[in-house]
Design a protein around this motif. Sequence first.
Motif, mmCIF file in Angstrom:
data_model
loop_
_atom_site.group_PDB
_atom_site.id
_atom_site.type_symbol
_atom_site.label_atom_id
_atom_site.label_comp_id
_atom_site.label_asym_id
_atom_site.label_seq_id
_atom_site.Cartn_x
_atom_site.Cartn_y
_atom_site.Cartn_z
ATOM 1 N N SER A 16 -1.337 54.580 -3.058
ATOM 2 C CA SER A 16 -0.961 54.651 -4.470
ATOM 3 C C SER A 16 0.545 54.662 -4.698
ATOM 4 N N SER A 17 1.241 53.726 -4.078
ATOM 5 C CA SER A 17 2.669 53.586 -4.356
ATOM 6 C C SER A 17 2.872 53.237 -5.824
ATOM 7 N N GLY A 22 -0.793 49.697 -2.796
ATOM 8 C CA GLY A 22 -1.476 49.054 -1.685
ATOM 9 C C GLY A 22 -0.573 48.399 -0.667
ATOM 10 N N LYS A 23 0.725 48.684 -0.742
ATOM 11 C CA LYS A 23 1.677 47.955 0.103
ATOM 12 C C LYS A 23 1.434 48.151 1.602
ATOM 13 N N VAL A 24 0.987 49.337 2.014
ATOM 14 C CA VAL A 24 0.856 49.588 3.449
ATOM 15 C C VAL A 24 -0.319 48.837 4.064
ATOM 16 N N LEU A 25 -1.203 48.286 3.209
ATOM 17 C CA LEU A 25 -2.350 47.527 3.714
ATOM 18 C C LEU A 25 -2.140 46.020 3.590
ATOM 19 N N ASP A 196 9.340 48.421 -0.821
ATOM 20 C CA ASP A 196 9.096 49.131 -2.074
ATOM 21 C C ASP A 196 8.811 48.177 -3.231
ATOM 22 N N THR A 197 9.247 46.937 -3.097
ATOM 23 C CA THR A 197 9.146 45.982 -4.197
ATOM 24 C C THR A 197 8.732 44.611 -3.681
ATOM 25 N N GLU A 198 8.425 43.712 -4.601
ATOM 26 C CA GLU A 198 8.103 42.340 -4.214
ATOM 27 C C GLU A 198 9.305 41.650 -3.564
#
Length: 244
Positions: A16-17, A22-25, A196-198
């Motif tokens: 839940s960033s 979902g960034k870590v997946l 942290d970002t796109e």
Amino acid sequence: MREPTVVNVVIQARASSTRLPGKVLRSLGGRSVLGWVVRAASATPGVDTVVVATSDAPDDDSVADEAARCGAEVVRGPLDDVLARFLLACERYPADAVVRLTADCPLHDPALIAQLVALWRAQPELDYVSNVLVRTLPRGFDAELVRVPVLTEQAEEPKGPHREHVTSGVHGRPERYACAGIVVSPPAGDLRVTLDTEQDWTVLEGVVAELGDRVPAWREVVDVLRRRPDLVAVNADVEQKAVR
């Protein structure tokens, strides 16, 4: 003769960033971002156990599953109290010291982590060792080692930024805790390879496209970015969230 010491790596991870859920997946070069971090931690000389500390929230079920699939041990605790998760990891997997990593830094260099472990084992009177006391590495190679008894002391204060950032109550009190840092040269603290970002994602994909699906040395990452100012420019304006 000193008794053997146990050093575990604890990787904090959640789905839940706020800026990039979902960034870590996400799949980076065919492997999850979390998988990159677990692989680097597992390849670090001197490390005994790798633990992923995620939350007990339902949307972190997938994080726990992926961590286990990658070969890490898993503990789950409060979403908003990261320190509590670390203490749970220390309870389940006892150690003399733990290395704190975050799951949004996929390019971790095992050699850098091993330096922290080796320095602490040579000077076990140190309470805290990191490569961020003075930033000379790109953001994304951050690693911190803290003695478990010191980490336990932090739980005595029920509120504060240390509940989220875990070690701020240690390195922020050099008059109380013995701290040491590792620096590198030439400095590369102006670079950014955390997620942290796109924009960060674009940079990481560009680096991995050049280096492939392997654990890179930090100097290789820096070399790519120094050759690719176009990549550096993509996330040059991204600001790190401040410690609250």
